[in-house]
Design a protein around this motif. Structure first.
Motif, PDB file in Angstrom:
ATOM      1  N   GLY A  89       0.793  -1.217   0.000  1.00 22.37           N
ATOM      2  CA  GLY A  89       0.000   0.000   0.000  1.00 22.37           C
ATOM      3  C   GLY A  89       0.828   1.270   0.000  1.00 22.37           C
ATOM      4  O   GLY A  89       0.296   2.357   0.228  1.00 22.37           O
ATOM      5  N   LEU A  90       2.127   1.162  -0.301  1.00 20.25           N
ATOM      6  CA  LEU A  90       3.032   2.312  -0.270  1.00 20.25           C
ATOM      7  C   LEU A  90       3.595   2.569  -1.667  1.00 20.25           C
ATOM      8  O   LEU A  90       3.703   1.647  -2.481  1.00 20.25           O
ATOM      9  CB  LEU A  90       4.175   2.057   0.715  1.00 20.25           C
ATOM     10  CG  LEU A  90       3.755   1.808   2.167  1.00 20.25           C
ATOM     11  CD1 LEU A  90       4.939   1.316   2.991  1.00 20.25           C
ATOM     12  CD2 LEU A  90       3.160   3.071   2.778  1.00 20.25           C
ATOM     13  N   VAL A  91       3.967   3.837  -1.930  1.00 18.23           N
ATOM     14  CA  VAL A  91       4.421   4.186  -3.278  1.00 18.23           C
ATOM     15  C   VAL A  91       5.879   4.608  -3.334  1.00 18.23           C
ATOM     16  O   VAL A  91       6.382   4.931  -4.406  1.00 18.23           O
ATOM     17  CB  VAL A  91       3.544   5.308  -3.882  1.00 18.23           C
ATOM     18  CG1 VAL A  91       2.123   4.822  -4.058  1.00 18.23           C
ATOM     19  CG2 VAL A  91       3.598   6.570  -3.033  1.00 18.23           C
ATOM     20  N   ALA A  92       6.608   4.619  -2.232  1.00 13.60           N
ATOM     21  CA  ALA A  92       8.039   4.922  -2.282  1.00 13.60           C
ATOM     22  C   ALA A  92       8.797   3.716  -2.837  1.00 13.60           C
ATOM     23  O   ALA A  92       8.219   2.652  -3.085  1.00 13.60           O
ATOM     24  CB  ALA A  92       8.547   5.302  -0.901  1.00 13.60           C
ATOM     25  N   GLY A  93      10.111   3.876  -3.018  1.00 10.06           N
ATOM     26  CA  GLY A  93      10.916   2.804  -3.579  1.00 10.06           C
ATOM     27  C   GLY A  93      11.015   1.599  -2.659  1.00 10.06           C
ATOM     28  O   GLY A  93      11.321   1.734  -1.474  1.00 10.06           O
ATOM     29  N   HIS A  94      10.778   0.403  -3.218  1.00  7.01           N
ATOM     30  CA  HIS A  94      10.863  -0.850  -2.458  1.00  7.01           C
ATOM     31  C   HIS A  94      12.166  -1.552  -2.831  1.00  7.01           C
ATOM     32  O   HIS A  94      12.255  -2.229  -3.858  1.00  7.01           O
ATOM     33  CB  HIS A  94       9.662  -1.734  -2.759  1.00  7.01           C
ATOM     34  CG  HIS A  94       8.393  -1.271  -2.100  1.00  7.01           C
ATOM     35  ND1 HIS A  94       7.803  -0.056  -2.372  1.00  7.01           N
ATOM     36  CD2 HIS A  94       7.607  -1.859  -1.155  1.00  7.01           C
ATOM     37  CE1 HIS A  94       6.709   0.083  -1.640  1.00  7.01           C
ATOM     38  NE2 HIS A  94       6.574  -1.003  -0.886  1.00  7.01           N
ATOM     39  N   GLU A  95      13.190  -1.408  -2.001  1.00  5.47           N
ATOM     40  CA  GLU A  95      14.525  -1.926  -2.305  1.00  5.47           C
ATOM     41  C   GLU A  95      14.927  -3.135  -1.467  1.00  5.47           C
ATOM     42  O   GLU A  95      15.972  -3.721  -1.698  1.00  5.47           O
ATOM     43  CB  GLU A  95      15.567  -0.814  -2.098  1.00  5.47           C
ATOM     44  CG  GLU A  95      15.397   0.343  -3.058  1.00  5.47           C
ATOM     45  CD  GLU A  95      16.472   1.408  -2.929  1.00  5.47           C
ATOM     46  OE1 GLU A  95      16.568   2.257  -3.825  1.00  5.47           O
ATOM     47  OE2 GLU A  95      17.227   1.384  -1.923  1.00  5.47           O
TER      48      GLU A  95
ATOM     49  N   TRP B 247      18.398  -1.514 -11.834  1.00  4.23           N
ATOM     50  CA  TRP B 247      18.576  -1.149 -10.435  1.00  4.23           C
ATOM     51  C   TRP B 247      18.074  -2.227  -9.482  1.00  4.23           C
ATOM     52  O   TRP B 247      17.999  -2.013  -8.284  1.00  4.23           O
ATOM     53  CB  TRP B 247      17.884   0.176 -10.119  1.00  4.23           C
ATOM     54  CG  TRP B 247      18.874   1.198  -9.682  1.00  4.23           C
ATOM     55  CD1 TRP B 247      19.567   1.218  -8.498  1.00  4.23           C
ATOM     56  CD2 TRP B 247      19.326   2.331 -10.426  1.00  4.23           C
ATOM     57  NE1 TRP B 247      20.418   2.286  -8.463  1.00  4.23           N
ATOM     58  CE2 TRP B 247      20.287   2.995  -9.636  1.00  4.23           C
ATOM     59  CE3 TRP B 247      19.021   2.850 -11.663  1.00  4.23           C
ATOM     60  CZ2 TRP B 247      20.934   4.150 -10.051  1.00  4.23           C
ATOM     61  CZ3 TRP B 247      19.651   3.999 -12.084  1.00  4.23           C
ATOM     62  CH2 TRP B 247      20.594   4.636 -11.278  1.00  4.23           C
ATOM     63  N   SER B 248      17.745  -3.388  -9.999  1.00  4.77           N
ATOM     64  CA  SER B 248      17.397  -4.481  -9.101  1.00  4.77           C
ATOM     65  C   SER B 248      18.670  -5.242  -8.748  1.00  4.77           C
ATOM     66  O   SER B 248      19.636  -5.252  -9.515  1.00  4.77           O
ATOM     67  CB  SER B 248      16.383  -5.415  -9.772  1.00  4.77           C
ATOM     68  OG  SER B 248      16.941  -6.652 -10.102  1.00  4.77           O
TER      69      SER B 248
ATOM     70  N   ILE C  50      13.201  -2.425  -8.296  1.00  3.61           N
ATOM     71  CA  ILE C  50      14.502  -2.016  -7.771  1.00  3.61           C
ATOM     72  C   ILE C  50      14.817  -2.807  -6.499  1.00  3.61           C
ATOM     73  O   ILE C  50      15.685  -2.427  -5.717  1.00  3.61           O
ATOM     74  CB  ILE C  50      14.550  -0.498  -7.492  1.00  3.61           C
ATOM     75  CG1 ILE C  50      13.466  -0.092  -6.493  1.00  3.61           C
ATOM     76  CG2 ILE C  50      14.408   0.299  -8.776  1.00  3.61           C
ATOM     77  CD1 ILE C  50      13.625   1.316  -5.969  1.00  3.61           C
ATOM     78  N   GLY C  51      14.092  -3.910  -6.286  1.00  2.09           N
ATOM     79  CA  GLY C  51      14.296  -4.740  -5.110  1.00  2.09           C
ATOM     80  C   GLY C  51      15.347  -5.817  -5.339  1.00  2.09           C
ATOM     81  O   GLY C  51      15.994  -5.871  -6.382  1.00  2.09           O
TER      82      GLY C  51
END
Length: 621
Positions: free
Chosen positions: A70-76, A482-483, A523-524
């Motif tokens: 439910g979040l929109v920031a980067g998931h790394e 970037w993953s 990007i994870g």
């Protein structure tokens, strides 16, 4: 009254506990049904011995389950798998979520509720790179500079320690590493003039055991009598002060927000340090030690064994925080204990991890700013014409920040003996100007315009042979890759792209075997594990963001001049290919395949789950 032999035995027993703790965690990391630390093991290989998914059947992979944050920031972050539970850390507000590994049902959620001020000042995006497990606890960092230990079974907070000040622009985004009885963490915020450090906390109490700063006097950097750098350029007293203009080291950067590796035999941890501040190098004449440097330290005391400054007086934001992959290789016909580091400056360093000697540093990216690394001195050979000057635009600087490869981790296969490297292909034009330090605000002094490097593609995924110093194959991608990546004994490599593809390729040839289109750019960091049903699973977070996804995620501090820094220009077409939004995807083979049904024949077409668009091409070298 206690006798001397009793005291000695007690001390020896106490001293043995930390070593036993590391040995236990090391053994746990070898269990391929689990994934207990972000890099899979202390050597940071990200290699799994699981082989149920192979080059022959990988095209049958299907979604087993998903979980939306439910979040929109980067998931790394890389998921952590312990027993039958998966643990994931979200970007701000840094929830720690425990999920059942078979169906994704939620077991519990721990909410640290970090200070809301963290949303406004973080560089770069409000990301988090994951957690670590040890001693029945999950350890992770919050954006507002706390390290937390949570009971792995119940989700109950055990301890929470504050380590920095958010109002100074200081944040924490890195994944911890547990070594012996210490959890190792570092800070972020080099673009805010933050002074970098690595801190060790007691795993039981959360108390600070030691802190090693990246700048300042030797006493602060934890440099003492046992310090023995290989190169003359790194030898001397109080270089963390003497190589800076008066007082500048106090706002000099060198943050420790990347990866840490550990060699139990040498009993040394390895970590890098970030860029100096500000980017305008004319405001900080000197070598600016110990920014953009690599340290080998005693994990018990933090004291430095050796250090190597990768780029003295960094000109281009070439942080030294990338992963150190610890390998035993044959170099020039002799077995050597080495570390392999794909550096931001575009060179693939192979170093003796006992001494810090650079054995080779071949180019793996397109470079215009140096003409190689002098192995006798350890120094890059600079191209004078590419040194930025005030009042002048310096053009065709390659690689552009954040370098030929950013924080996204590579993987090493024990089977192919190749390193798999996701990276970017970007150049830039740069102009520098005077800037002033104000706590908690950007401290940069540069404007850059970034663009694709040679060939027009902005990203590549490649296989590299560190023994020969040669690229074996590469895949060109539209956007920077970037993953992170993972490689398995099934000879399959997994990675994701920013235009929403999760891919599997042949580890030997780079042939595309399978791809699945997810809901947001990736990007994870992928991981793989075995469920109680006997099936091998592969998990990856989708959710574009971070510096790489700034133009899409919109989560960056509007006062941070990332538009001026050119990344928006380099990625302005990304919104045509993805939207933000974090979802965990977990894949597995169909049950009938894992129960013995014949797999697809080798050479069958890759399975597409959506229109292919412009898929990456494999280029044989």
């Amino acid at each position: 009254m206690l006798t001397l032999p009793f005291i000695v035995l007690t001390l020896l027993a106490t001293a043995a506990v930390p070593s036993q703790a590391s040995e236990k965690l090391s053994e746990l990391s070898k269990d391929d049904s689990q994934w207990v630390m972000p890099a899979k093991n202390y050597a940071s290989t990200r290699y799994s011995g699981l082989d149920q998914i192979t080059t022959e059947n990988v095209d049958e992979l299907e979604v087993a389950w998903t979980y939306s944050t439910g979040l929109v920031a980067g998931h790394e972050a890389a998921p952590i798998v312990v027993g039958e539970t998966m643990y994931v850390v979200t970007p701000w507000p840094n929830k720690l979520i425990a999920l059942d590994i078979t169906d994704g049902s939620k077991r519990w959620v721990y909410e640290p509720k970090p200070a809301r001020a963290a949303q406004g000042v973080a560089c770069c995006d409000v990301v988090n790179r994951g957690a670590a497990y040890a001693e029945g606890k999950i350890f992770f960092n919050t954006l507002d500079n706390h390290t937390v230990a949570v009971d792995a079974e119940t989700g109950k907070e055990i301890w929470k320690t504050k380590l920095g000040e958010i109002n100074r622009g200081e944040t924490m985004t890195m994944a911890p590493l547990v070594v012996k009885d210490k959890v190792l963490v570092g800070n972020s915020g080099g673009e805010m003039g933050v002074r970098g450090w690595l801190t060790a906390l007691d795993t039981t109490t959360g108390e600070i055991a030691w802190r090693a700063y990246s700048t300042g006097p030797d006493e602060d950097v934890l440099i003492g009598e046992g310090f023995d750098p290989f190169y003359a350029k790194d030898q001397g007293t109080d270089l963390g002060v003497e190589t800076w203009p008066a007082g500048r080291w106090q706002t000099g950067g060198g943050t420790v927000w990347g990866w840490i590796s550990y060699d139990p035999e040498l009993d040394l941890i390895y970590h890098g340090t970030g860029n100096p501040g500000p980017w305008n190098h004319t405001q900080r004449p000197g070598d600016n030690k110990w920014t953009v440097s690599l340290f080998a330290r005693d994990p018990d005391t933090g004291m430095a064994k050796w250090a190597y400054q990768i780029d003295a007086h960094d000109l281009f934001d070439y942080d030294g925080i990338n992963e150190s992959v610890l390998l035993d290789l044959e170099i020039d016909g002799k077995p050597r204990k080495v570390m392999v580091r794909p550096e931001r400056n575009g060179h693939m360093y192979v170093m003796d991890r006992a001494t810090g000697e650079v054995l080779s540093a071949e180019e793996y990216g397109f470079i215009t700013v140096t003409k190689g690394i002098n192995l006798d001195t350890g120094k890059p050979i600079e191209v004078e014409a590419k040194v930025p000057e005030v009042g002048k635009v310096t053009r065709e600087i390659c690689p552009a920040p954040p370098g030929a490869k950013d924080w996204q981790p590579s993987a090493w296969s024990e089977k192919t003996r190749l390193l798999y490297v996701p990276h970017q292909n970007l150049c830039m034009d740069m102009a520098i100007a005077e800037t002033s330090y104000i706590a908690g605000t950007p401290f940069v002094g540069a404007e850059v315009e970034m663009y694709a490097g040679p060939g027009g593609q902005r990203g590549r995924f490649m296989a590299w042979d560190p023994e020969t110093g040669e690229e074996v194959w590469n895949i060109k991608e539209r956007f920077p890759v970037w993953s992170g990546t993972v490689v398995t004994a099934g000879n399959v490599v997994f990675y994701g792209t920013m235009d929403r593809w999760f891919k599997a390729v042949d580890a030997s040839t780079g042939e595309l075997l399978w791809k699945h289109r997810v809901g947001s750019g990736i990007i994870g960091q992928p991981v793989t594990y075995k469920g109680p049903d006997g099936r091998q699973y592969v998990a990856i977070f989708a959710g574009v963001g971070g510096w790489s996804g700034a133009v899409v995620s919109g989560q960056l501090d509007p006062s941070v001049p990332f538009g001026a820094l050119g990344f928006v220009g380099a990625m302005q077409d990304l919104p045509q290919f993805t939207e933000p939004g974090g979802t965990l995807y977990v894949f597995a083979l169909p049950e009938e395949t894992t129960n013995g049904s014949p797999a697809n024949e080798i050479g069958s077409a890759p399975q597409d789950h959506a229109n292919t668009g412009l898929a990456g091409r494999v280029v044989e070298n």
